[in-house]
Design an enzyme around this catalytic site. Structure first.
Site, PDB file in Angstrom:
ATOM      1  N   LYS A 177      -2.092 -10.646 -13.952  1.00  0.00           N
ATOM      2  CA  LYS A 177      -2.508 -12.095 -14.880  1.00  0.00           C
ATOM      3  C   LYS A 177      -3.129 -11.278 -15.988  1.00  0.00           C
ATOM      4  O   LYS A 177      -3.005 -11.744 -17.227  1.00  0.00           O
ATOM      5  CB  LYS A 177      -3.073 -12.806 -13.838  1.00  0.00           C
ATOM      6  CG  LYS A 177      -3.507 -13.864 -14.800  1.00  0.00           C
ATOM      7  CD  LYS A 177      -2.397 -14.882 -15.052  1.00  0.00           C
ATOM      8  CE  LYS A 177      -2.935 -16.145 -15.901  1.00  0.00           C
ATOM      9  NZ  LYS A 177      -1.439 -16.501 -16.822  1.00  0.00           N
ATOM     10  N   CYS A 212      -6.808  -5.619 -10.958  1.00  0.00           N
ATOM     11  CA  CYS A 212      -7.672  -5.629  -9.563  1.00  0.00           C
ATOM     12  C   CYS A 212      -8.431  -6.919  -9.781  1.00  0.00           C
ATOM     13  O   CYS A 212      -9.280  -7.317 -10.746  1.00  0.00           O
ATOM     14  CB  CYS A 212      -8.452  -4.424  -9.593  1.00  0.00           C
ATOM     15  SG  CYS A 212      -7.346  -2.838  -9.872  1.00  0.00           S
ATOM     16  N   GLU A 258      10.150 -12.242 -16.737  1.00  0.00           N
ATOM     17  CA  GLU A 258       8.881 -12.184 -15.867  1.00  0.00           C
ATOM     18  C   GLU A 258       9.359 -12.674 -14.536  1.00  0.00           C
ATOM     19  O   GLU A 258       9.019 -12.173 -13.317  1.00  0.00           O
ATOM     20  CB  GLU A 258       7.957 -13.114 -16.318  1.00  0.00           C
ATOM     21  CG  GLU A 258       7.148 -12.399 -17.442  1.00  0.00           C
ATOM     22  CD  GLU A 258       5.906 -13.193 -17.565  1.00  0.00           C
ATOM     23  OE1 GLU A 258       5.981 -14.266 -18.194  1.00  0.00           O
ATOM     24  OE2 GLU A 258       4.909 -12.660 -17.416  1.00  0.00           O
ATOM     25  N   TRP A 276      -4.356  -2.831  -8.178  1.00  0.00           N
ATOM     26  CA  TRP A 276      -3.012  -2.789  -8.954  1.00  0.00           C
ATOM     27  C   TRP A 276      -2.976  -1.576  -9.325  1.00  0.00           C
ATOM     28  O   TRP A 276      -3.752  -0.852 -10.093  1.00  0.00           O
ATOM     29  CB  TRP A 276      -3.216  -3.696 -10.239  1.00  0.00           C
ATOM     30  CG  TRP A 276      -1.955  -3.799 -11.034  1.00  0.00           C
ATOM     31  CD1 TRP A 276      -1.055  -4.910 -10.626  1.00  0.00           C
ATOM     32  CD2 TRP A 276      -1.544  -3.147 -12.051  1.00  0.00           C
ATOM     33  NE1 TRP A 276       0.140  -4.688 -11.247  1.00  0.00           N
ATOM     34  CE2 TRP A 276      -0.181  -3.599 -12.355  1.00  0.00           C
ATOM     35  CE3 TRP A 276      -2.061  -2.403 -13.157  1.00  0.00           C
ATOM     36  CZ2 TRP A 276       0.606  -3.342 -13.584  1.00  0.00           C
ATOM     37  CZ3 TRP A 276      -1.405  -1.945 -13.879  1.00  0.00           C
ATOM     38  CH2 TRP A 276       0.003  -2.284 -14.328  1.00  0.00           C
ATOM     39  N   ARG A 286      -4.091 -12.498  -9.942  1.00  0.00           N
ATOM     40  CA  ARG A 286      -4.405 -11.263 -10.823  1.00  0.00           C
ATOM     41  C   ARG A 286      -3.326 -10.361 -10.681  1.00  0.00           C
ATOM     42  O   ARG A 286      -2.872  -9.574 -11.775  1.00  0.00           O
ATOM     43  CB  ARG A 286      -5.534 -10.661 -10.727  1.00  0.00           C
ATOM     44  CG  ARG A 286      -6.810 -11.918 -11.325  1.00  0.00           C
ATOM     45  CD  ARG A 286      -8.081 -11.287 -10.978  1.00  0.00           C
ATOM     46  NE  ARG A 286      -8.459 -10.301 -11.887  1.00  0.00           N
ATOM     47  CZ  ARG A 286      -9.535 -10.472 -12.657  1.00  0.00           C
ATOM     48  NH1 ARG A 286      -9.793 -11.580 -13.046  1.00  0.00           N
ATOM     49  NH2 ARG A 286      -9.543  -9.445 -13.614  1.00  0.00           N
TER      50      ARG A 286
HETATM   51  C1  AGP Z   1       2.929 -14.050 -20.050  1.00  0.00           C
HETATM   52  O1  AGP Z   1       3.546 -14.977 -18.991  1.00  0.00           O
HETATM   53  C2  AGP Z   1       2.375 -13.030 -19.553  1.00  0.00           C
HETATM   54  N1  AGP Z   1       2.132 -12.998 -18.177  1.00  0.00           N
HETATM   55  C3  AGP Z   1       1.637 -12.021 -20.573  1.00  0.00           C
HETATM   56  O2  AGP Z   1       2.663 -11.870 -21.370  1.00  0.00           O
HETATM   57  C4  AGP Z   1       0.317 -12.523 -21.138  1.00  0.00           C
HETATM   58  O3  AGP Z   1       0.722 -13.342 -22.220  1.00  0.00           O
HETATM   59  C5  AGP Z   1      -0.174 -11.176 -22.013  1.00  0.00           C
HETATM   60  O4  AGP Z   1      -0.455 -10.388 -21.161  1.00  0.00           O
HETATM   61  C6  AGP Z   1      -1.488 -11.636 -22.719  1.00  0.00           C
HETATM   62  O5  AGP Z   1      -2.658 -12.061 -21.915  1.00  0.00           O
HETATM   63  P1  AGP Z   1      -3.890 -12.911 -22.601  1.00  0.00           P
HETATM   64  O6  AGP Z   1      -3.433 -13.943 -23.214  1.00  0.00           O
HETATM   65  O7  AGP Z   1      -4.793 -13.110 -21.197  1.00  0.00           O
HETATM   66  O8  AGP Z   1      -4.427 -11.824 -23.363  1.00  0.00           O
END
Ligand code: AGP
Length: 606
Positions: free
Chosen positions: A601, A2, A488, A76, A27
């Site tokens: 995100k 969110c 993804e 979300w 996000r």
């Molecule tokens: C990667 O493309 C992702 N969207 C996801 O795997 C991300 O790396 C993961 O959620 C960890 O996020 P962070 O680095 O903000 O902790």
């Protein structure tokens, strides 16, 4: 997840609130809404719609009130589907109090039962709505003092939250609170902002205030008051945001992801600057490296893959055992941790709940925590003993690219640092590695200059049902990252395997025309020969093999050439074509590149 924005000030509130929501779209969300104050004591003006922000904006075409204070939210969905009714803001039964929320209220079922018993009428299926009714009662008990009501309510809530509330009796005030979820204050001139991320207000001010755990903030156009839950007024910790609005804009690129792929040379350079000759001053004061006998890296998704590469560098150069674990699994097996353990959480956002909770477990059990993070002032670095900031700049696309490249750089720097202080590598080796690292930005640039044919080649596989990725040693985590990116973005089955593991089962997946991407180490090395054999094995069974390597790999169907580097550093170069494959495939399949379906995100729930 969110996105949260609040504005109060001299200007009309609608534009900065909508603009803030736009900047937080990255996000990930599935509904959006805003609430504006109209006049003292009058009902609030509220609009909310399922779907993208455009749906909400269409409803605004019929006119909005002239208001100088408002809040906006992109949701979300967690509790209750993405519908107009479940979208935030939620209102009290008089329509004068509005609330937006990020996080999860764990005790909402009991709260709701009690509030319904007291006569409150609920409209949505959300956990959030309980909070607005609770706040409404508390506000009355505190004679209209919304901040005091917020303090009382926060003490009753279990779970994680960022909350913003407005009430029509104090139309120029916004009250916010946070626990385990981000909230920052933007300090303006005759106007102030609240948001889940500085990107929401960066076009208006670069002055920001950090809010700590269980703190409540009350903003008006000219005043900001921060208190703890007992009502004690707390000092302000102001900082200057080091990037400007253009960094969070597409700047001529078709997508943020493409822009971020092309920003990698600069991001790598920024992460390296001033660190090639040691990390000492930056990190040593709070970490007793002499005490460490084990390193544990905890992370999720792409950051986890950076950790897997880090294991090779830190173990080999630092002469110390390294475990890498999914943060979401870590604390549930109650691992043995003590003051001799150095825990390294890696996180782009610094707010990933799985990583944060794993790190807290480690800290509570005495570990020293040294985080790697891209977001200044976020929760993970704030709760760490020391932090190595990656300087990738804001990463907006949901799929991580430049953050990964800089996390790899951080891993190498930590490996060299540990090797240096533990005496497991020579100064000649460090100097040699510094040269290799320094050369990386230009080499990534070189890869980027030659990816056009790969984009064309990728489109040939647009209708494939699956794509496999192979690698050995540091090429294996790179293969995992390539597969994750493709899943993804292309919504296609993709898996990464160690080259040697194929014959133990996965080779059964290979069929006529199956695309396989293979990371091949430098010519002449033992692993290059082994990988070349693995390429032969899949080719013999009908696979079309795209090799990524610094030599011509005769067995492959296509070769994407990358410059030579030290074997441990190859992932920094070989991941770039993998990012391009995923990007191109998303476009070819008509998918949303920057906000892939179902993803967010910053994942602030466990
Ligand atoms: C990667 O493309 C992702 N969207 C996801 O795997 C991300 O790396 C993961 O959620 C960890 O996020 P962070 O680095 O903000 O902790």
């Amino acid at each position: 997840m969110c996105g949260i924005v609040g504005y109060t000030g001299k200007n009309s509130a609608l534009a900065p609130v909508l603009e803030g929501l736009r900047r937080l779209e990255y996000r990930g969300y599935d509904s959006a809404g805003i609430a504006l104050t109209v006049a003292v004591g009058q009902q609030l003006w509220v609009e909310k719609r399922a779907g993208k922000l455009g749906n909400l904006e269409e409803t605004l075409e019929d006119g909005t009130p002239d208001s100088h204070s408002g809040i906006g939210h992109t949701r979300w969905a967690t509790h209750g589907g993405p519908t107009d009714t479940n979208a935030h803001p939620h209102l009290d039964n008089e329509g004068k109090l509005a609330l937006i929320h990020n996080g999860i209220i764990e005790n909402y079922v009991e709260l709701r039962a009690e509030l319904e018993r007291r006569g409150h009428i609920f409209k949505s299926e959300t956990d959030t709505e309980s909070v607005v009714h609770l706040l409404s009662d508390a506000r009355k008990a505190h004679h209209g003092d919304l901040a005091a009501a917020m303090r009382e309510v926060c003490a009753e809530l279990r779970g994680s939250f960022t909350l913003l509330a407005i009430h029509s009796d104090q139309p120029d005030h916004i009250v916010g609170a946070r626990r385990n979820s981000p909230l920052v204050v933007g300090v303006g001139n005759g106007e102030n902002f609240l948001a889940s991320d500085v990107a929401a207000f960066i076009a208006h001010t670069k002055r920001a205030l950090e809010l700590g755990q269980d703190e409540v903030v009350d903003i008006s156009p000219t005043e900001i008051i921060i208190t703890d839950l007992q009502g004690n007024v707390l000092p302000h910790h102001e900082y200057e945001i080091s990037w400007d609005a253009s960094a969070a804009e597409r700047g001529g690129y078709a997508h943020f992801m493409l822009k971020e792929i092309y920003e990698q040379p600069k991001a790598i350079l920024d992460t390296l600057i001033g660190r090639l000759h040691g990390l000492g001053a930056e990190i040593s004061q709070n970490i007793d490296f002499g005490k460490i006998d084990k390193v544990v890296i905890i992370a999720c998704g792409t950051a986890f893959h950076a950790g897997l590469v880090g294991k090779y560098a830190i173990e080999q150069w630092g002469g110390i055992s390294v475990e890498v674990e999914y943060a979401s699994e870590y604390r549930y097996r109650e691992p043995r941790v003590d003051g001799h353990t150095l825990v390294i959480p890696i996180s782009q956002s610094g707010e990933t709940m799985d990583t944060l909770m794993a790190m807290r477990y480690a800290k509570e059990n005495g570990a020293q925590v040294f985080s790697v993070c891209n977001t200044n002032g976020s929760t993970i670095p704030r709760e760490s003993d020391a932090v190595l900031y990656t300087h990738a700049g804001p990463e907006i696309a949901v799929a991580s690219t430049k953050a990964f490249a800089t996390q790899l750089i951080a891993m190498y720097l930590i490996g060299l640092h540990l090797g240096q202080i533990r005496g497991t590598i020579t100064s000649e080796f460090i100097a040699e590695m510094a040269e290799h690292l320094e050369a990386l930005p230009a080499k990534v640039e070189q890869v980027l200059e030659t990816v056009e044919p790969l984009r064309e080649l990728t489109r040939q596989f647009k209708d494939s049902s699956s794509m496999l990725f192979l690698g050995r040693h540091v090429g294996y985590p790179t293969a995992l990252e390539g597969a994750l990116k493709l899943k993804e973005l292309a919504y296609m089955h993709a898996e990464g395997f160690p080259g040697g593991e194929l014959k133990h089962g996965p080779i059964a997946l290979i069929d006529q025309g199956t695309p396989v991407v293979a990371m091949i180490p430098a010519e002449g090395s033992l692993l290059a020969e082994k990988m070349a054999s693995n390429v032969q094995e899949v080719k013999a069974r009908g696979a079309v093999v795209i090799a990524i390597s610094d030599w011509h790999v005769p067995a492959a169907s296509h070769v994407v050439r990358i410059p030579s580097t030290h074997p441990f550093l190859q992932p920094v170069l070989s991941v770039v074509p993998l990012q391009v494959i995923a990007y191109e495939m998303a476009i070819a399949r008509g998918n949303d590149v920057d906000q892939p379906r179902n993803l967010a995100k910053s994942v602030t729930v466990e």
